[in-house]
Design a protein around this motif. Sequence first.
Motif, mmCIF file in Angstrom:
data_model
loop_
_atom_site.group_PDB
_atom_site.id
_atom_site.type_symbol
_atom_site.label_atom_id
_atom_site.label_comp_id
_atom_site.label_asym_id
_atom_site.label_seq_id
_atom_site.Cartn_x
_atom_site.Cartn_y
_atom_site.Cartn_z
ATOM 1 N N MET A 72 0.733 -1.235 0.134
ATOM 2 C CA MET A 72 -0.083 0.052 0.009
ATOM 3 C C MET A 72 0.826 1.271 -0.106
ATOM 4 N N ALA A 73 1.867 1.254 0.849
ATOM 5 C CA ALA A 73 3.072 2.217 0.707
ATOM 6 C C ALA A 73 3.540 2.644 -0.780
ATOM 7 N N GLU A 74 3.763 1.347 -1.319
ATOM 8 C CA GLU A 74 4.216 1.484 -2.862
ATOM 9 C C GLU A 74 3.186 2.091 -3.555
ATOM 10 N N SER A 75 2.007 1.856 -3.475
ATOM 11 C CA SER A 75 1.054 2.197 -4.420
ATOM 12 C C SER A 75 0.799 3.564 -4.177
ATOM 13 N N ALA A 76 1.012 3.990 -2.897
ATOM 14 C CA ALA A 76 0.767 5.536 -2.546
ATOM 15 C C ALA A 76 1.620 6.475 -3.415
ATOM 16 N N ALA A 77 3.033 5.845 -3.411
ATOM 17 C CA ALA A 77 4.147 6.659 -3.791
ATOM 18 C C ALA A 77 3.935 6.610 -5.511
ATOM 19 N N LEU A 78 3.653 5.614 -6.091
ATOM 20 C CA LEU A 78 3.693 5.416 -7.355
ATOM 21 C C LEU A 78 2.598 5.579 -8.214
ATOM 22 N N MET A 79 1.031 5.429 -7.773
ATOM 23 C CA MET A 79 -0.034 5.492 -8.356
ATOM 24 C C MET A 79 -0.883 6.858 -7.899
ATOM 25 N N PHE A 80 -0.471 7.327 -6.701
ATOM 26 C CA PHE A 80 -1.524 8.332 -6.286
ATOM 27 C C PHE A 80 -0.569 9.853 -5.942
ATOM 28 N N CYS A 81 0.747 9.465 -6.287
ATOM 29 C CA CYS A 81 1.641 10.588 -6.340
ATOM 30 C C CYS A 81 1.969 11.276 -7.981
ATOM 31 N N ARG A 82 2.029 12.284 -8.245
ATOM 32 C CA ARG A 82 2.527 12.830 -9.467
ATOM 33 C C ARG A 82 3.598 14.013 -9.346
ATOM 34 N N PRO A 83 4.654 13.786 -9.821
ATOM 35 C CA PRO A 83 5.378 12.524 -10.111
ATOM 36 C C PRO A 83 5.429 11.636 -9.078
ATOM 37 N N GLU A 84 5.674 10.373 -9.369
ATOM 38 C CA GLU A 84 6.143 9.522 -8.445
ATOM 39 C C GLU A 84 7.007 9.847 -7.435
ATOM 40 N N VAL A 85 6.974 9.384 -6.088
ATOM 41 C CA VAL A 85 7.836 9.720 -5.237
ATOM 42 C C VAL A 85 8.650 8.659 -4.669
ATOM 43 N N ALA A 86 10.129 9.054 -4.699
ATOM 44 C CA ALA A 86 11.068 8.114 -4.547
ATOM 45 C C ALA A 86 10.978 7.831 -2.852
ATOM 46 N N PHE A 87 11.402 6.650 -2.519
ATOM 47 C CA PHE A 87 11.294 6.345 -0.993
ATOM 48 C C PHE A 87 12.343 5.330 -0.778
ATOM 49 N N HIS A 88 12.531 4.769 0.432
ATOM 50 C CA HIS A 88 13.364 3.646 0.764
ATOM 51 C C HIS A 88 12.320 3.057 2.012
ATOM 52 N N LEU A 89 12.489 1.743 1.765
ATOM 53 C CA LEU A 89 11.473 1.048 2.960
ATOM 54 C C LEU A 89 12.117 -0.119 3.588
ATOM 55 N N LYS A 90 12.250 -0.222 5.063
ATOM 56 C CA LYS A 90 12.732 -1.141 6.040
ATOM 57 C C LYS A 90 11.588 -1.565 6.910
ATOM 58 N N ILE A 91 11.690 -2.788 7.014
ATOM 59 C CA ILE A 91 10.906 -3.366 8.116
ATOM 60 C C ILE A 91 11.506 -3.881 9.456
ATOM 61 N N TRP A 92 11.177 -3.239 10.532
ATOM 62 C CA TRP A 92 12.004 -3.480 11.613
ATOM 63 C C TRP A 92 11.045 -4.444 12.545
ATOM 64 N N GLN A 93 11.704 -5.410 13.468
ATOM 65 C CA GLN A 93 11.195 -6.477 14.180
ATOM 66 C C GLN A 93 11.421 -5.734 15.515
ATOM 67 N N GLU A 95 9.328 -5.595 19.411
ATOM 68 C CA GLU A 95 8.713 -6.259 20.508
ATOM 69 C C GLU A 95 7.826 -7.128 19.928
ATOM 70 N N GLY A 96 8.171 -7.931 18.948
ATOM 71 C CA GLY A 96 7.823 -9.087 18.337
ATOM 72 C C GLY A 96 6.634 -8.656 17.229
ATOM 73 N N LYS A 97 6.862 -7.363 17.062
ATOM 74 C CA LYS A 97 5.749 -6.753 15.957
ATOM 75 C C LYS A 97 6.446 -5.924 14.848
ATOM 76 N N CYS A 98 5.966 -5.983 13.740
ATOM 77 C CA CYS A 98 6.541 -5.456 12.472
ATOM 78 C C CYS A 98 6.171 -3.936 12.313
ATOM 79 N N VAL A 99 7.156 -3.132 12.019
ATOM 80 C CA VAL A 99 7.128 -1.767 12.009
ATOM 81 C C VAL A 99 7.854 -1.170 10.671
ATOM 82 N N LEU A 100 7.056 -0.738 9.869
ATOM 83 C CA LEU A 100 7.692 -0.055 8.623
ATOM 84 C C LEU A 100 8.422 1.300 8.742
ATOM 85 N N GLU A 101 9.443 1.388 8.217
ATOM 86 C CA GLU A 101 10.059 2.719 8.154
ATOM 87 C C GLU A 101 10.161 2.942 6.604
ATOM 88 N N VAL A 102 9.087 4.178 6.369
ATOM 89 C CA VAL A 102 9.380 4.744 5.061
ATOM 90 C C VAL A 102 10.157 6.035 5.043
#
Length: 218
Positions: A72-93, A95-102
């Motif tokens: 969904m983050a990728e869709s927001a940047a590529l499909m719902f932004c004009r021009p598309e927005v560059a970003f870097h994505l990391k997933i952190w574990q 407390e046993g849960k996943c957090v996305l850093e965009v």
Amino acid sequence: MKPLITDDNQYIHSLIRSGEGQHLDFKYKIDDVRKIARSFSAFANTGGGKLLIGVKDNGKISGVKNEEEAYMAESAALMFCRPEVAFHLKIWQVEGKCVLEVDIPLSATRPHFAQDENGNWVAYVRTGDQNRKANRVLVALWKHEKKDLAAFIRYGKEERTLINYLGEHDQITFSKFMKVARINATQAEDILVNLIMMGTVEMNLSDPVATFRIKKDL
């Protein structure tokens, strides 16, 4: 390629402790790609920033389903932004849960526009911890910046009216300038953009309505 999942409680907690602000925004989850697109637009247009997805406004970690949220983050940047927005994505574990850093860097191709619920394309700016619609003067400045257009020296009746008004008042709004100088919006935009590019006038975005004033270091 799927982003790697990395364990690092200390890094994410240090970001959370710094709190939401000019370059950091917390999102519980992505339930509306258009809202996320606004954040992409605002950060790309205004100095860059980070989204932490899976973190509540109070800093509590809620976690996300990493693959779904990343898509969904990728869709927001590529499909719902004009021009598309560059970003870097990391997933952190954490407390046993996943957090996305965009991570969204300041863009060299701004302005970036995000599509709203009515299909309109709107540019956003980040002020403090808020995403706000960019005013027409700021959008015009970004376009001049992208095209590398130079300012030109012009000091006519309208410019004198503005400078004289700012000599007696601390600031002026766009609509007030139009009224005082008796000019239309396009003329007011051109004059303000040119004076800002010349370094004579500066824009203040901290208030709900943008204001203009004589540049402080003059």
